[in-house]
Design an enzyme around this catalytic site. Structure first.
Site, PDB file in Angstrom:
ATOM      1  CE1 TYR A  99      -3.076   3.084   0.926  1.00 11.63           C
ATOM      2  CE2 TYR A  99      -1.764   3.268   2.913  1.00 11.63           C
ATOM      3  CZ  TYR A  99      -2.694   3.789   2.043  1.00 11.63           C
ATOM      4  OH  TYR A  99      -3.243   5.012   2.300  1.00 11.63           O
ATOM      5  CG  ASP A 170      -2.902  -3.635   4.897  1.00 13.22           C
ATOM      6  OD1 ASP A 170      -4.118  -3.831   5.060  1.00 13.22           O
ATOM      7  OD2 ASP A 170      -2.441  -2.560   4.446  1.00 13.22           O
TER       8      ASP A 170
HETATM    9  C1  LIG Z   1      -6.642   2.668   2.933  1.00 10.18           C
HETATM   10  C2  LIG Z   1      -5.621   1.661   3.212  1.00 10.18           C
HETATM   11  C3  LIG Z   1      -4.659   1.858   4.230  1.00 10.18           C
HETATM   12  C4  LIG Z   1      -4.555   3.162   5.010  1.00 10.18           C
HETATM   13  O1  LIG Z   1      -5.678   3.411   5.794  1.00 10.18           O
HETATM   14  P1  LIG Z   1      -6.228   4.913   6.108  1.00 10.18           P
HETATM   15  O2  LIG Z   1      -7.439   4.604   6.937  1.00 10.18           O
HETATM   16  O3  LIG Z   1      -6.502   5.568   4.815  1.00 10.18           O
HETATM   17  O4  LIG Z   1      -5.180   5.620   6.885  1.00 10.18           O
HETATM   18  C5  LIG Z   1      -3.747   0.844   4.452  1.00 10.18           C
HETATM   19  N1  LIG Z   1      -3.754  -0.308   3.745  1.00 10.18           N
HETATM   20  C6  LIG Z   1      -4.654  -0.533   2.762  1.00 10.18           C
HETATM   21  C7  LIG Z   1      -4.614  -1.816   2.011  1.00 10.18           C
HETATM   22  C8  LIG Z   1      -5.605   0.436   2.465  1.00 10.18           C
HETATM   23  O5  LIG Z   1      -6.482   0.228   1.476  1.00 10.18           O
END
Ligand SMILES: *Cc1c(COP(=O)(O)O)cnc(C)c1O
Length: 371
Positions: A99, A170
């Site tokens: 990301y 993630d």
């Molecule tokens: C959006 C996103 C993030 C970051 O999150 P925020 O809430 O925008 O700070 C991290 N990882 C992935 C895969 C995302 O789609």
């Protein structure tokens, strides 16, 4: 209990005096102290803990089959808290298509303190050659953003365990309803709750869930409480409210994602479709093993370049042209121009977040835009 039940009941800490059936919003920043100096209500000051955050954290820990959870004010701070908890001089492995917000954090905020190798983690055989003396963590992201690459969590967990490394995942694109990385051997799961968990594009948030309350987790909890990048009670209330319907929303997102992928795959203007539910996707078998559904995110390559891709995006009427994902409304974006000039995302790539509208209306919108 199953996810549908936990989502509704795990965080319902019944209020003992007024006996609300759904949790009230506790806006108080400070809590009464007992005569002996104690806090029998369980909370002292709302940066440290508060009833709405506690309820959200309890629900997330149970949904992800973990021991504890920390809620943050954004997905970015959730991830950053993991990096902050590592000793300066640590080396980590991360996906080559990580990301972009995290890539940016590591290359700017942590440039002097954390060493990093970006590698193709869809091939676990590459890991061995990149481990150094100071390697402490493998960070995976699956499905990945925006290429929808699938990483084998259990296979990497086995490698991480044998080398004494932390595995963090993630899992934003999967949500806790489609994939539980801790059950597959991960130590930490990260979500941007701004996406599917919130699900209505009206609250920013992030969550970490841990497999064990170990030393690393103590550090992360301290970063949350003393660093203070915490969500407000109202944000936590909104997220807890959203989670109650998460399992059902995910079924709709998966159904629409799959139908759009099948439709787009056959369209003559479309060069390629990246969706883990398609049998032709290189990660399809792994996705089938580690996920209970393939999600609502897909990317396509339009024949031509950036101009052709942007023309399609601009012609969409029902799909809103906006970044982000996981809301009830369908979104579409030309990804490379969001990520900036140094992006490796193909210029003809369009990222799609399939919402919960009727599939016939979504397909009709593509039909007119691609014609
Ligand atoms: C959006 C996103 C993030 C970051 O999150 P925020 O809430 O925008 O700070 C991290 N990882 C992935 C895969 C995302 O789609």
């Amino acid at each position: 209990m199953r996810a549908e039940t936990l989502a509704i009941h795990a965080g319902n800490l019944y209020e003992p005096h007024t006996k609300d059936v759904t949790a009230p919003i506790n806006l108080s920043t400070t809590f009464l102290r007992d005569a002996d100096g104690g806090y029998s209500g369980g909370h002292m000051y709302s940066r440290m803990s508060n009833p709405n955050r506690a309820a959200l954290e309890k629900t997330m820990a149970e949904l992800e089959k973990g021991a504890d959870a920390c809620a943050f004010s954004s997905g970015n701070t959730a991830g950053m808290s993991v990096f902050q908890a590592l000793k300066p001089g640590s080396h980590i492995l991360a996906p080559d298509d990580m990301y972009w917000g995290f890539k940016r954090q590591l290359q700017s905020i942590f440039a002097d303190t954390i060493e990093i190798d970006f590698i193709d983690l869809t091939n676990p055989d590459l890991i061995g050659g990149h481990i150094r003396k100071n390697t402490v963590m493998i960070w995976v992201e699956t499905p990945s953003n925006p290429l929808l690459k699938i990483t084998d969590i259990a296979a990497i967990a086995q490698i991480a365990r044998s080398k004494g490394l932390i595995l963090a995942c993630d899992s934003t694109f999967a949500s806790p309803c489609l994939q539980n990385p801790i059950a597959l051997g991960a130590n930490i799961v990260m979500h941007s709750s701004t996406k599917y968990i919130g699900g209505h594009s009206d609250v920013l948030g992030g969550v970490l869930v841990t497999a064990e309350k170990d030393e690393l987790w103590e550090k992360i909890r301290n970063i949350q409480q003393v660093g203070g990048a915490v969500p407000s009670p109202f944000d936590c209330f909104l997220l807890s409210r959203s989670i109650k319907t998460l399992a059902y929303r995910m079924r709709g997102h998966c159904e629409n994602g799959m139908a759009l992928a099948l439709y787009l795959e056959k369209h003559p203007v479309v060069e390629a479709v990246f969706y883990p539910g398609l049998p032709t996707h290189p990660g399809h078998e792994t996705a089938r093993q580690q996920m209970t559904g393939f999600g609502g995110m897909l990317s396509i390559l339009i024949k031509g370049g950036a101009d052709e891709a942007r023309r399609v995006v601009n012609k969409m009427k029902l799909f809103a042209q906006a970044t982000s994902l996981g809301g009830v409304e369908s979104l579409i974006e030309h990804r490379a121009s969001i990520e900036g000039p140094d992006t490796k995302t193909p210029q003809n790539l369009i990222r799609i977040s399939a919402g919960l509208e009727h599939i016939d209306d979504l397909i009709a919108d593509f039909e007119q835009a691609l014609s």
